[in-house]
Design a protein around this motif. Structure first.
Motif, PDB file in Angstrom:
ATOM      1  N   GLN A  64     -43.916  11.475  10.379  1.00  0.00           N
ATOM      2  CA  GLN A  64     -44.474  11.266   9.003  1.00  0.00           C
ATOM      3  C   GLN A  64     -43.980   9.987   8.503  1.00  0.00           C
ATOM      4  N   THR A  65     -42.935   9.547   8.744  1.00  0.00           N
ATOM      5  CA  THR A  65     -42.357   8.386   8.087  1.00  0.00           C
ATOM      6  C   THR A  65     -42.463   7.123   8.885  1.00  0.00           C
ATOM      7  N   THR A  66     -42.730   7.351  10.118  1.00  0.00           N
ATOM      8  CA  THR A  66     -42.672   6.092  10.999  1.00  0.00           C
ATOM      9  C   THR A  66     -43.930   5.754  11.855  1.00  0.00           C
ATOM     10  N   THR A  67     -44.956   6.748  11.689  1.00  0.00           N
ATOM     11  CA  THR A  67     -45.974   6.451  12.736  1.00  0.00           C
ATOM     12  C   THR A  67     -47.309   5.859  12.114  1.00  0.00           C
ATOM     13  N   THR A  68     -48.066   5.017  12.649  1.00  0.00           N
ATOM     14  CA  THR A  68     -49.136   4.301  12.131  1.00  0.00           C
ATOM     15  C   THR A  68     -50.270   5.134  12.438  1.00  0.00           C
ATOM     16  N   PRO A  69     -51.266   5.225  11.623  1.00  0.00           N
ATOM     17  CA  PRO A  69     -52.395   5.835  11.858  1.00  0.00           C
ATOM     18  C   PRO A  69     -53.013   5.828  13.174  1.00  0.00           C
ATOM     19  N   PRO A  70     -53.588   7.101  13.673  1.00  0.00           N
ATOM     20  CA  PRO A  70     -54.286   7.218  14.931  1.00  0.00           C
ATOM     21  C   PRO A  70     -55.428   5.891  15.156  1.00  0.00           C
ATOM     22  N   GLY A  71     -55.384   5.455  16.143  1.00  0.00           N
ATOM     23  CA  GLY A  71     -56.421   4.491  16.600  1.00  0.00           C
ATOM     24  C   GLY A  71     -56.440   2.996  15.969  1.00  0.00           C
ATOM     25  N   THR A  72     -55.286   2.762  15.340  1.00  0.00           N
ATOM     26  CA  THR A  72     -55.073   1.559  14.655  1.00  0.00           C
ATOM     27  C   THR A  72     -55.309   0.392  15.607  1.00  0.00           C
ATOM     28  N   ASP A  73     -54.922   0.292  16.731  1.00  0.00           N
ATOM     29  CA  ASP A  73     -55.087  -0.714  17.731  1.00  0.00           C
ATOM     30  C   ASP A  73     -56.616  -1.045  18.086  1.00  0.00           C
ATOM     31  N   ASP A  74     -57.136   0.166  18.315  1.00  0.00           N
ATOM     32  CA  ASP A  74     -58.632   0.073  18.503  1.00  0.00           C
ATOM     33  C   ASP A  74     -59.682  -0.516  17.500  1.00  0.00           C
ATOM     34  N   MET A  75     -59.185  -0.018  16.252  1.00  0.00           N
ATOM     35  CA  MET A  75     -59.799  -0.390  14.887  1.00  0.00           C
ATOM     36  C   MET A  75     -59.412  -1.684  14.885  1.00  0.00           C
ATOM     37  N   SER A  76     -58.177  -2.210  15.100  1.00  0.00           N
ATOM     38  CA  SER A  76     -57.695  -3.563  14.793  1.00  0.00           C
ATOM     39  C   SER A  76     -58.453  -4.715  15.747  1.00  0.00           C
ATOM     40  N   ARG A  77     -58.924  -4.221  17.083  1.00  0.00           N
ATOM     41  CA  ARG A  77     -59.723  -5.176  17.740  1.00  0.00           C
ATOM     42  C   ARG A  77     -61.234  -5.242  17.427  1.00  0.00           C
ATOM     43  N   ARG A  78     -61.709  -3.818  17.008  1.00  0.00           N
ATOM     44  CA  ARG A  78     -63.181  -3.727  16.783  1.00  0.00           C
ATOM     45  C   ARG A  78     -63.521  -4.442  15.391  1.00  0.00           C
ATOM     46  N   ALA A  79     -62.599  -4.269  14.518  1.00  0.00           N
ATOM     47  CA  ALA A  79     -62.941  -4.953  13.098  1.00  0.00           C
ATOM     48  C   ALA A  79     -63.178  -6.364  13.126  1.00  0.00           C
TER      49      ALA A  79
ATOM     50  N   LEU B 186     -46.376  -1.092   4.577  1.00  0.00           N
ATOM     51  CA  LEU B 186     -47.538  -1.799   4.874  1.00  0.00           C
ATOM     52  C   LEU B 186     -47.255  -3.047   5.481  1.00  0.00           C
ATOM     53  N   GLU B 187     -46.341  -3.554   5.497  1.00  0.00           N
ATOM     54  CA  GLU B 187     -45.862  -4.556   6.223  1.00  0.00           C
ATOM     55  C   GLU B 187     -45.863  -4.483   7.712  1.00  0.00           C
ATOM     56  N   ARG B 188     -45.382  -3.191   8.226  1.00  0.00           N
ATOM     57  CA  ARG B 188     -45.213  -2.960   9.461  1.00  0.00           C
ATOM     58  C   ARG B 188     -46.760  -2.616  10.171  1.00  0.00           C
ATOM     59  N   LEU B 189     -47.540  -2.124   9.357  1.00  0.00           N
ATOM     60  CA  LEU B 189     -48.963  -1.658   9.914  1.00  0.00           C
ATOM     61  C   LEU B 189     -49.812  -3.283   9.844  1.00  0.00           C
ATOM     62  N   MET B 190     -49.439  -4.127   8.926  1.00  0.00           N
ATOM     63  CA  MET B 190     -50.221  -5.306   8.961  1.00  0.00           C
ATOM     64  C   MET B 190     -49.584  -5.992  10.376  1.00  0.00           C
ATOM     65  N   ASN B 191     -48.502  -5.956  10.676  1.00  0.00           N
ATOM     66  CA  ASN B 191     -47.808  -6.577  11.876  1.00  0.00           C
ATOM     67  C   ASN B 191     -48.651  -6.070  13.006  1.00  0.00           C
ATOM     68  N   GLN B 192     -48.658  -4.723  13.328  1.00  0.00           N
ATOM     69  CA  GLN B 192     -49.383  -3.982  14.147  1.00  0.00           C
ATOM     70  C   GLN B 192     -50.786  -4.621  14.472  1.00  0.00           C
ATOM     71  N   ILE B 193     -51.463  -4.658  13.300  1.00  0.00           N
ATOM     72  CA  ILE B 193     -52.878  -4.985  13.175  1.00  0.00           C
ATOM     73  C   ILE B 193     -52.946  -6.513  13.947  1.00  0.00           C
ATOM     74  N   ARG B 194     -52.151  -7.298  13.307  1.00  0.00           N
ATOM     75  CA  ARG B 194     -52.109  -8.554  13.953  1.00  0.00           C
ATOM     76  C   ARG B 194     -51.906  -8.645  15.471  1.00  0.00           C
ATOM     77  N   ASP B 195     -50.681  -8.032  15.963  1.00  0.00           N
ATOM     78  CA  ASP B 195     -50.334  -7.842  17.411  1.00  0.00           C
ATOM     79  C   ASP B 195     -51.688  -7.401  18.061  1.00  0.00           C
ATOM     80  N   ALA B 196     -52.284  -6.373  17.543  1.00  0.00           N
ATOM     81  CA  ALA B 196     -53.474  -6.134  18.279  1.00  0.00           C
ATOM     82  C   ALA B 196     -54.597  -6.816  18.472  1.00  0.00           C
ATOM     83  N   SER B 197     -54.802  -7.753  17.324  1.00  0.00           N
ATOM     84  CA  SER B 197     -55.931  -8.586  17.353  1.00  0.00           C
ATOM     85  C   SER B 197     -55.390  -9.775  18.201  1.00  0.00           C
ATOM     86  N   LYS B 198     -54.344 -10.069  18.503  1.00  0.00           N
ATOM     87  CA  LYS B 198     -53.981 -11.361  19.424  1.00  0.00           C
ATOM     88  C   LYS B 198     -54.294 -11.066  20.645  1.00  0.00           C
ATOM     89  N   ILE B 199     -54.097  -9.680  21.058  1.00  0.00           N
ATOM     90  CA  ILE B 199     -54.271  -9.252  22.447  1.00  0.00           C
ATOM     91  C   ILE B 199     -55.854  -9.501  22.569  1.00  0.00           C
TER      92      ILE B 199
END
Length: 172
Positions: free
Chosen positions: A29-44, A156-169
């Motif tokens: 509950q305190t450490t996971t990002t929402p499901p599908g974050t990487d996929d949504m990051s690439r699609r958006a 929020l910063e952790r999620l934003m970093n994951q979004i940026r990383d997935a977008s770079k891929i």
């Protein structure tokens, strides 16, 4: 008389398995990002953090569907280029003149709500939330730090970093 939940736990789930399930659930509950974050990051096309300024429902041009226009005051562009200080999303459903139309997969927005939104343009060039209700994440302020966090406590910063990383891929 024993409660149904106690009977369920005792009779259907062995003790060690139940313990592992409960511990992994609490830890996640305190450490996971929402499901599908990487996929949504690439699609958006655009991912923003902001505050909902206005929520207004209206009939479409042919008066056959209700849509809601959500205006965000954008605090930060996580992905995509800045299109200004505000951004308008079109979400299916809403209520006009006492007539409501709701879709289970559509996100709901409230004025003054802090959100992170994944968005992409539709065929008409309007911004829509990516992946339905999964593409809108409500934020709250942490009582101790005052920083924005997700409902599960993830910074929020952790999620934003994951979004940026997935977008770079995606761009390679």
């Amino acid at each position: 008389m024993k409660s149904i939940s106690r009977l369920f736990c005792r009779n259907l789930l062995p003790g060690p398995l139940l313990s592992v399930m409960l511990l992994s659930s609490a830890a996640g509950q305190t450490t996971t990002t929402p499901p599908g974050t990487d996929d949504m990051s690439r699609r958006a096309e655009v991912v923003v953090v902001g505050t909902v300024n206005r929520v207004a429902s209206e009939w479409n041009a042919s008066h056959t569907r209700i849509v809601t226009r959500v205006t965000l005051a954008v605090d930060q562009y996580v992905k995509g280029s800045s299109t200004g200080e505000t951004m308008t999303l079109v979400v299916p459903g809403g209520e006009v003149g006492g007539i409501g139309e709701w879709y289970s997969h559509s996100p709901q927005f409230k004025e003054n709500e802090d959100v992170l939104v994944f968005a992409e343009k539709d065929a008409q060039g309007m911004l829509r939330v990516t992946a339905g209700n999964r593409g809108k994440i409500s934020l709250r302020k942490d009582g101790e730090t005052g920083r924005r966090v997700l409902s599960n406590g993830l910074p929020l910063e952790r999620l934003m970093n994951q979004i940026r990383d997935a977008s770079k891929i995606e761009s390679h």
